[in-house]
Design an enzyme around this catalytic site. Structure first.
Site, short mmCIF file in Angstrom:
data_model
loop_
_atom_site.label_atom_id
_atom_site.label_comp_id
_atom_site.label_asym_id
_atom_site.label_seq_id
_atom_site.Cartn_x
_atom_site.Cartn_y
_atom_site.Cartn_z
N LEU A 1 13.21 -1.97 0.66
CA LEU A 1 14.36 -1.90 -0.24
C LEU A 1 14.66 -3.24 -0.90
O LEU A 1 15.81 -3.64 -1.04
CB LEU A 1 15.59 -1.36 0.49
CG LEU A 1 15.51 0.13 0.88
CD1 LEU A 1 16.79 0.56 1.59
CD2 LEU A 1 15.26 1.02 -0.33
N PRO B 1 0.83 -1.21 0.00
CA PRO B 1 0.00 0.00 0.00
C PRO B 1 0.86 1.26 0.00
O PRO B 1 1.83 1.36 0.75
CB PRO B 1 -0.81 -0.13 1.31
CG PRO B 1 -0.06 -1.11 2.14
CD PRO B 1 0.66 -2.02 1.21
N ALA C 1 -3.22 3.03 2.53
CA ALA C 1 -3.81 3.25 3.85
C ALA C 1 -5.10 4.07 3.68
O ALA C 1 -5.08 5.19 3.17
CB ALA C 1 -2.83 3.98 4.75
N ARG D 1 7.90 1.74 -3.29
CA ARG D 1 8.52 2.74 -4.17
C ARG D 1 9.09 2.12 -5.43
O ARG D 1 9.04 2.71 -6.51
CB ARG D 1 9.62 3.49 -3.40
CG ARG D 1 9.09 4.38 -2.28
CD ARG D 1 10.24 4.97 -1.47
NE ARG D 1 9.77 5.91 -0.46
CZ ARG D 1 9.38 5.55 0.77
NH1 ARG D 1 9.40 4.27 1.13
NH2 ARG D 1 8.98 6.46 1.63
N CYS E 1 0.39 5.49 -0.02
CA CYS E 1 -0.49 6.66 0.03
C CYS E 1 -0.28 7.54 -1.19
O CYS E 1 0.85 7.82 -1.58
CB CYS E 1 -0.21 7.45 1.30
SG CYS E 1 -0.73 6.63 2.82
N TYR F 1 1.35 4.93 13.32
CA TYR F 1 -0.05 5.33 13.31
C TYR F 1 -0.78 4.72 14.52
O TYR F 1 -0.17 4.09 15.37
CB TYR F 1 -0.67 4.98 11.96
CG TYR F 1 0.02 5.71 10.83
CD1 TYR F 1 0.16 7.10 10.85
CD2 TYR F 1 0.60 5.03 9.76
CE1 TYR F 1 0.83 7.78 9.85
CE2 TYR F 1 1.28 5.71 8.75
CZ TYR F 1 1.39 7.08 8.81
OH TYR F 1 2.07 7.76 7.81
N ARG G 1 -0.38 -5.23 9.16
CA ARG G 1 0.91 -4.60 8.87
C ARG G 1 1.51 -4.16 10.20
O ARG G 1 0.86 -3.43 10.97
CB ARG G 1 0.73 -3.40 7.94
CG ARG G 1 2.04 -2.69 7.53
CD ARG G 1 2.80 -3.50 6.51
NE ARG G 1 4.02 -2.85 6.05
CZ ARG G 1 4.11 -2.11 4.94
NH1 ARG G 1 3.04 -1.88 4.20
NH2 ARG G 1 5.26 -1.60 4.57
N GLN H 1 -5.84 -1.68 2.91
CA GLN H 1 -5.27 -1.43 4.24
C GLN H 1 -6.13 -0.40 4.95
O GLN H 1 -6.26 0.73 4.49
CB GLN H 1 -3.82 -0.93 4.11
CG GLN H 1 -3.11 -0.77 5.44
CD GLN H 1 -1.73 -0.20 5.28
OE1 GLN H 1 -1.58 1.00 5.03
NE2 GLN H 1 -0.71 -1.04 5.43
#
Length: 370
Positions: free
Chosen positions: A301, A23, A57, A324, A25, A182, A230, A100
């Site tokens: 990564l 996920p 999210a 990413r 954002c 969060y 998560r 999510q």
């Protein structure tokens, strides 16, 4: 045969391969409503050949948004907007889609990342964040409002309602966000939770509210619908949440019917000291998998095909997730399949794109031209 491209099942959810789109954002919603941006974004990711796509999210209430532009699922309008997007995506892709569900807690009411990401005060058009304790995320920020029992019940019911909406939308799995600093992570971490009631202090108490949210969500969706979590496995702060506590939490989740763990780290404290490097969180996933037996997703990564293949082949995790890296290369699964000599799903409109000599990249795909 490639391990990364072997099939896998999470409960009754069958995946064509072990690649997960994590996920991410997008900060592109309007009052929580999905927009045309989400149609474009999710649409092209759904054509990537990955095994599972997890929607970003998604706030369970307006006050739980990281930014005013976060995706939400607290209203009929939110549900309708996301249904429009999903209906279009599904017409062209059979990729399973999860969502999510999240609440930002004390990290809510922030500017967009590309506008600095700082807290928006109520007098600037924001709102007062809510958290387990009245402890600000950054030292120069005003303290959030500590949730009372009525607030806790409201948040729990918001997770329940969002889960019910997700099920009505035909979403294939739910992931509860207990990572990255969060709200649910804030309850777990002693750095953010200094309550002196049944929700603070001991590990058992700090786990109580996140477990209650999981139980409530698990109870209102079909047993065939996977519900995973998560988790930040460590705060990367000496006095914070750590791997040993994460194992205890995951074991408690497994007893309650948790379907999988998506293992990340950090996010709750600006004092974190993260040893960044390729696959830097994989060892955390490996520990969680070994100690709990839960299906485990590794992330962090993981950018090249060979390391991703090795993670699965060596039994360090059951699936690997890219975030990413998938934004940078939305056809990452295609390119990984080329590297590993595997096959991947692709829409027939793209079959002509496969390079010469790779006739098996898209399986039995073949196309002629007049």
């Amino acid at each position: 045969m490639s391990h990364l491209f072997s099939p896998y099942s999470i409960a009754d959810l069958h995946l064509k391969n072990r690649i997960v789109i994590a996920p991410m954002c997008q900060y592109s919603a309007e009052n929580g409503d999905a927009t045309d941006w989400h149609l474009i974004h999710l649409g092209h990711l759904a054509l990537s050949g990955a095994g599972l796509l997890i929607i970003e999210a998604t706030a369970v209430e307006a006050e739980g948004r990281i930014t005013p532009a976060d995706l939400g699922l607290w209203s009929d309008d939110n549900e309708s907007a996301l249904r429009r997007v999903l209906s279009a995506v599904r017409r062209h892709s059979s990729m399973p889609i999860a969502i999510q569900l999240a609440h930002a807690g004390r990290k809510a009411s922030s500017h967009l990342p590309w506008d600095g990401g700082q807290l928006i005060l109520p007098e600037q058009g924001g709102w007062r964040p809510q958290a387990p304790s009245a402890i600000a995320h950054l030292a120069d920020e005003p303290a959030p409002l500590a949730l009372d029992n009525a607030g806790l019940e409201r948040v729990l019911q918001a997770f329940v309602a969002a889960a019910q909406r997700a099920h009505r939308l035909g979403i294939d799995a739910i992931e509860l966000h207990a990572a990255h600093g969060y709200l649910l992570h804030q309850f777990l971490s002693p750095l953010a939770n200094t309550r002196d009631d049944q929700y603070g202090g001991s590990l058992e108490n700090r786990m109580r509210f996140p477990l209650a949210v999981f139980d409530a969500v698990r109870a209102v969706v079909p047993v065939t619908m996977p519900v995973g979590v998560r988790l930040s496995a460590t705060d990367w702060v000496e006095t914070g949440w750590d791997v040993e506590q994460s194992v205890c939490f995951a074991q408690a989740l497994r007893e309650r019917g948790c379907s999988y763990m998506h293992v990340s780290s950090g996010g709750v404290s600006p004092l974190q000291n993260i040893p960044l490097g390729p696959g830097y969180q994989v060892s955390l996933a490996e520990t969680m998998r070994r100690e709990t037996g839960l299906p485990t997703i590794a992330v962090g990564l993981i950018t090249e095909a060979e390391p991703a293949e090795a993670i699965i082949a060596e039994g360090r995790a059951d699936l690997v997730a890219l975030a990413r890296g998938m934004l940078f290369d939305p056809r990452w699964p295609w390119h990984a399949a080329v590297t590993l000599g595997a096959e991947v799903s692709a829409p027939p409109q793209y079959w002509r794109s496969q390079p010469r000599g790779l006739s098996r990249l898209f399986g039995d795909a073949s196309i002629g031209q007049r």
